[in-house]
Structures are given as structure tokens and as C-alpha cells.
Design a protein around this motif. Structure first.
Motif, PDB file in Angstrom:
ATOM      1  N   ILE A 128       0.827  -1.199   0.000  1.00  0.00           N
ATOM      2  CA  ILE A 128       0.000   0.000   0.000  1.00  0.00           C
ATOM      3  C   ILE A 128       0.861   1.248   0.000  1.00  0.00           C
ATOM      4  CG2 ILE A 128      -1.673   1.331   1.363  1.00  0.00           C
ATOM      5  CD1 ILE A 128      -2.587  -1.480   2.483  1.00  0.00           C
ATOM      6  N   ALA A 129       0.466   2.200  -0.844  1.00  0.00           N
ATOM      7  CA  ALA A 129       1.041   3.544  -0.850  1.00  0.00           C
ATOM      8  C   ALA A 129      -0.109   4.511  -0.613  1.00  0.00           C
ATOM      9  CB  ALA A 129       1.708   3.845  -2.192  1.00  0.00           C
ATOM     10  N   SER A 130       0.058   5.412   0.325  1.00  0.00           N
ATOM     11  CA  SER A 130      -0.988   6.394   0.598  1.00  0.00           C
ATOM     12  C   SER A 130      -0.369   7.766   0.823  1.00  0.00           C
ATOM     13  CB  SER A 130      -1.805   5.991   1.825  1.00  0.00           C
ATOM     14  OG  SER A 130      -2.874   6.891   2.040  1.00  0.00           O
ATOM     15  N   ALA A 131      -1.010   8.773   0.267  1.00  0.00           N
ATOM     16  CA  ALA A 131      -0.521  10.134   0.458  1.00  0.00           C
ATOM     17  C   ALA A 131      -0.664  10.549   1.919  1.00  0.00           C
ATOM     18  CB  ALA A 131      -1.284  11.106  -0.441  1.00  0.00           C
ATOM     19  N   LEU A 132      -1.792  10.140   2.544  1.00  0.00           N
ATOM     20  CA  LEU A 132      -2.094  10.594   3.899  1.00  0.00           C
ATOM     21  C   LEU A 132      -2.595   9.444   4.765  1.00  0.00           C
ATOM     22  CD1 LEU A 132      -4.213  13.679   2.809  1.00  0.00           C
ATOM     23  CD2 LEU A 132      -1.795  13.715   3.474  1.00  0.00           C
ATOM     24  N   ARG A 133      -2.413   9.603   6.073  1.00  0.00           N
ATOM     25  CA  ARG A 133      -2.969   8.649   7.038  1.00  0.00           C
ATOM     26  C   ARG A 133      -3.369   9.409   8.285  1.00  0.00           C
ATOM     27  NH1 ARG A 133       0.911   4.055   9.252  1.00  0.00           N
ATOM     28  NH2 ARG A 133       2.011   5.898   9.961  1.00  0.00           N
ATOM     29  N   ASP A 141      -5.229  -2.091  12.038  1.00  0.00           N
ATOM     30  CA  ASP A 141      -3.852  -1.789  11.696  1.00  0.00           C
ATOM     31  C   ASP A 141      -3.613  -2.155  10.233  1.00  0.00           C
ATOM     32  OD1 ASP A 141      -1.271  -0.884  12.232  1.00  0.00           O
ATOM     33  OD2 ASP A 141      -0.563  -2.922  12.645  1.00  0.00           O
ATOM     34  N   VAL A 142      -3.214  -1.185   9.441  1.00  0.00           N
ATOM     35  CA  VAL A 142      -2.944  -1.400   8.023  1.00  0.00           C
ATOM     36  C   VAL A 142      -1.455  -1.165   7.800  1.00  0.00           C
ATOM     37  CG1 VAL A 142      -3.422  -0.593   5.684  1.00  0.00           C
ATOM     38  CG2 VAL A 142      -5.259  -0.644   7.364  1.00  0.00           C
ATOM     39  N   ASP A 143      -0.810  -2.141   7.146  1.00  0.00           N
ATOM     40  CA  ASP A 143       0.621  -2.034   6.859  1.00  0.00           C
ATOM     41  C   ASP A 143       0.813  -1.155   5.625  1.00  0.00           C
ATOM     42  OD1 ASP A 143       3.360  -2.391   6.706  1.00  0.00           O
ATOM     43  OD2 ASP A 143       3.194  -4.338   5.706  1.00  0.00           O
ATOM     44  N   VAL A 144       1.215   0.090   5.858  1.00  0.00           N
ATOM     45  CA  VAL A 144       1.431   1.033   4.765  1.00  0.00           C
ATOM     46  C   VAL A 144       2.922   1.069   4.471  1.00  0.00           C
ATOM     47  CG1 VAL A 144       1.095   3.391   3.969  1.00  0.00           C
ATOM     48  CG2 VAL A 144      -0.495   2.388   5.622  1.00  0.00           C
ATOM     49  N   ARG A 145       3.309   0.555   3.305  1.00  0.00           N
ATOM     50  CA  ARG A 145       4.733   0.507   2.970  1.00  0.00           C
ATOM     51  C   ARG A 145       5.264   1.885   2.564  1.00  0.00           C
ATOM     52  NH1 ARG A 145       6.676  -4.047  -0.969  1.00  0.00           N
ATOM     53  NH2 ARG A 145       5.785  -5.245   0.734  1.00  0.00           N
ATOM     54  N   TYR A 146       4.437   2.663   1.870  1.00  0.00           N
ATOM     55  CA  TYR A 146       4.866   3.979   1.372  1.00  0.00           C
ATOM     56  C   TYR A 146       3.851   5.024   1.828  1.00  0.00           C
ATOM     57  CZ  TYR A 146       7.310   0.658  -1.581  1.00  0.00           C
ATOM     58  OH  TYR A 146       8.064  -0.400  -2.023  1.00  0.00           O
ATOM     59  N   LEU A 147       4.265   5.868   2.758  1.00  0.00           N
ATOM     60  CA  LEU A 147       3.354   6.855   3.333  1.00  0.00           C
ATOM     61  C   LEU A 147       3.878   8.262   3.103  1.00  0.00           C
ATOM     62  CD1 LEU A 147       0.879   7.566   5.094  1.00  0.00           C
ATOM     63  CD2 LEU A 147       2.379   7.338   7.086  1.00  0.00           C
TER      64      LEU A 147
END
Length: 183
Positions: A128-133, A141-147
Motif C-alpha cells: 500500500i502507498a498512501s498520500a495521507l494517514r 492496523d494497516v501495513d502502509v509501505r509507502y506513506l
């Protein structure tokens, strides 16, 4: 040139320049991590359009792109937790490395469901890549590799994020004034 703050906003949280700089940094990491791999970017409509376009243009590795539309929001400001696929992928993910591109992770419920769904379709990997969290809003709990950025738990708009289909095209992320959505 800095964009003028929209009158419906209380504050600009992330400027256009800050977002573009961070996406360039993430693109370098993605280039390194997926070099030589068959990478499929999956954008989550409608919010991820801006992020996906800007991120994809910053990548140097070959990628393909596809889109899904999933919904757990009504017209309000809180996630309902019920996920529906409104538009499925046109691409088979079996054996492919999938990078889900999101605008924002709020509760994490939709994204957690989506990652499991794509993994169950036989993807070689799902990240997962997300601009914002909004870390404070997380229900799972979500494993965001690219934040891109962790932000406070406010209702934000701009850079793809909307309220009642408005404000998506603002080039920055800002906090929407409560007077707008508490009418």
C-alpha cells in the motif's frame, strides 16, 4: 507560486510543494523495491486520481495501472465500515506485484478489506502507498509501505479528497471548516 487558501478551509496542512517533494521520495523507494518486477498500480477511485497520476509520473520503472472504485462512505464524514465494489479491475492480478495507491487512510477498514481481496486473487504481493494517514482514526492496523504524511484527525479536502464531490481539485490538503459540513 503558493496557492491561495480556499475560503471554506480553516488551514492548509500540506502544500502542493510538500506533497510533490514527498511523492518524489516515495517514487525513488518504489523504483528500488520493484526494479525488475511486474508492478501493477491499483488506484482507488475517485480520491487517488491525483496521487496516482503524480506518483506514476515520478516512477522510472515500467508499470501498468488500473482502477477500482470501492465505497465505505456515504455523503457524510465518517466511514460506514461496509465495503462495496463499485468498479472492479480490468486486469488480472494473479502473479503480479500490486501496489494499491490511496489518497488517505482513515479507519483502515476499506483498505484492509481491499488488500485481502487482491491477495485472495493470487497477487504475488500486495503493498500500500498512501498520500495521507489519520493514525488516530484507525480502527484496524494497516501495513502502509509507502506513506506521504501522517495528519491529525480532521476532515480534510483537496488533492483528490472531497466533501460532497467538491474541493478535489485543490492542489493542496486543507482542513475543511466545520461550518461547511455541519449545515
Amino acid at each position: 507560486m503558493a496557492a491561495e487558501q480556499h475560503p471554506d478551509l480553516d488551514e492548509i496542512l500540506i502544500t502542493e510543494a510538500q506533497m510533490q517533494e514527498r511523492l518524489a521520495e516515495l517514487a525513488k523507494e518504489i523504483d528500488r523495491d520493484y526494479e525488475g518486477k511486474d508492478l501493477l498500480l491499483v488506484g482507488v477511485l475517485k480520491g487517488a486520481v491525483m496521487v496516482m497520476a503524480d506518483l506514476a509520473r515520478k516512477l522510472t520503472i515500467p508499470v501498468t495501472m488500473d482502477w477500482m472504485a470501492v465505497s465505505s462512505y456515504g455523503s457524510g464524514t465518517k466511514s460506514s465500515g461496509v465495503v462495496r465494489i463499485l468498479k472492479d479491475l480490468d486486469t488480472d492480478v494473479a502473479g503480479r506485484h500490486v501496489l494499491i495507491v490511496e489518497d488517505i487512510i482513515d479507519s483502515g477498514l476499506t483498505l484492509s478489506w481491499l488488500a485481502r481481496n487482491l491477495q485472495s486473487r493470487g497477487a504475488a504481493s500486495v503493498a500500500i502507498a498512501s498520500a495521507l494517514r489519520k493514525k488516530e482514526a484507525a480502527k484496524v492496523d494497516v501495513d502502509v509501505r509507502y506513506l506521504g504524511f501522517d495528519i491529525p484527525n480532521h476532515f480534510v479536502v483537496g488533492y483528490g479528497l472531497d466533501y460532497a464531490e467538491q474541493y478535489r481539485t485543490l492542489p493542496y490538503v486543507g482542513i475543511l471548516a466545520k461550518r461547511v459540513y455541519e449545515r
